[in-house]
Scaffold this motif. Sequence first.
Motif, PDB file in Angstrom:
ATOM      1  N   ARG A  94       3.572  -1.686  -7.345  1.00 40.68           N
ATOM      2  CA  ARG A  94       4.323  -1.020  -6.284  1.00 40.68           C
ATOM      3  C   ARG A  94       3.676  -1.367  -4.948  1.00 40.68           C
ATOM      4  O   ARG A  94       2.482  -1.210  -4.783  1.00 40.68           O
ATOM      5  CB  ARG A  94       4.270   0.471  -6.508  1.00 40.68           C
ATOM      6  N   ARG A  95       4.476  -1.849  -4.041  1.00 39.60           N
ATOM      7  CA  ARG A  95       3.929  -2.189  -2.720  1.00 39.60           C
ATOM      8  C   ARG A  95       4.563  -1.299  -1.687  1.00 39.60           C
ATOM      9  O   ARG A  95       5.777  -1.178  -1.649  1.00 39.60           O
ATOM     10  CB  ARG A  95       4.270  -3.635  -2.376  1.00 39.60           C
ATOM     11  N   VAL A  96       3.726  -0.715  -0.860  1.00 41.28           N
ATOM     12  CA  VAL A  96       4.252   0.123   0.215  1.00 41.28           C
ATOM     13  C   VAL A  96       3.848  -0.525   1.526  1.00 41.28           C
ATOM     14  O   VAL A  96       2.674  -0.745   1.778  1.00 41.28           O
ATOM     15  CB  VAL A  96       3.665   1.553   0.136  1.00 41.28           C
ATOM     16  N   LEU A  97       4.818  -0.861   2.361  1.00 43.10           N
ATOM     17  CA  LEU A  97       4.516  -1.454   3.662  1.00 43.10           C
ATOM     18  C   LEU A  97       4.797  -0.398   4.708  1.00 43.10           C
ATOM     19  O   LEU A  97       5.920   0.060   4.834  1.00 43.10           O
ATOM     20  CB  LEU A  97       5.405  -2.667   3.916  1.00 43.10           C
ATOM     21  N   ARG A  98       3.752  -0.002   5.429  1.00 39.81           N
ATOM     22  CA  ARG A  98       3.989   0.988   6.469  1.00 39.81           C
ATOM     23  C   ARG A  98       4.111   0.284   7.799  1.00 39.81           C
ATOM     24  O   ARG A  98       3.318  -0.576   8.119  1.00 39.81           O
ATOM     25  CB  ARG A  98       2.808   1.950   6.530  1.00 39.81           C
TER      26      ARG A  98
END
Lengths: 119, 164
Positions: free
Chosen positions: A6-10
Amino acid sequence: AAAFERRVLRRAAEHHYLRVRLELPDGGARPNAAQFKQLVVTALRELHGEVGASLPVDVLTYEEKTLSAILRVISSGLVKLWSALTLLGFYQNRRCAFRVLQTSPFLLALSGNSRELVL
Amino acid sequence: MVRFKNRYVLCEVVSEDPRCRQCIEDRALGLAVRDAITRVHGDYGLACCSISFTVKYLNAYTGTVLLRCRKDSYRLLCSALPFVRHLESRAQRYPCFLNTLHVGGTIRTCQKFLIQYNRTQLLRLLQTCTNEEEKQCIQTSLLSCSLTEEQSQSGDEEEDDGTE
């Protein structure tokens, strides 16, 4: 079994898009696209000075009939733009108000509005 | 520990016009800086920087100015200082500019820096001065500030470069 990743880009998007509507309660002359952009830049200049007025803001679409537009602004300037639009009170000495209808970092998200859904 | 932290910005007023000296006052300078902040950062910037804004120290002979502002807004203040272009007082306006020398957290650090800076400035003045009596003046000033604390009372570390 494939590993789940899971990749979260903020704050990855570089622009933010706003759908706004200008409310001019008195029935006078309506601004055209250039005057609308001038109004936005004037609002930024009043609240945030020359630094705010030099923010890269683009008016992507503008409808003179409904006075609604889609603005694009660089993500670091979203707070400045939104606060400037909120605090703008006058257009050519006539009372006015900006209503922000939708905002999103993706332009595609502005095409559907669940608030105006007719069920 | 929650306390209000300030930043003290040390600048010098540089002007080509010698009459600008008498125009350097704290109120005129405060107004000029506030006006520059309003132009560059708008109403929001002016309100942010004015919370704890004062001109703490002013030396009209050397043009040294010490401004105070809150730590959260010192960057707004420092970025607006290059936009101060005239000083106005008593219906006279003189072109000038502000050179930022040092930003410190307390008045004491700014004072220490100012003493060091004035020493180096005296040395540079010594190299560039033209006639003999100026040289003598500067040499006596240098000697008086370089003496260490043998004589306790007379050796005050403050600079007295009264005449330039």
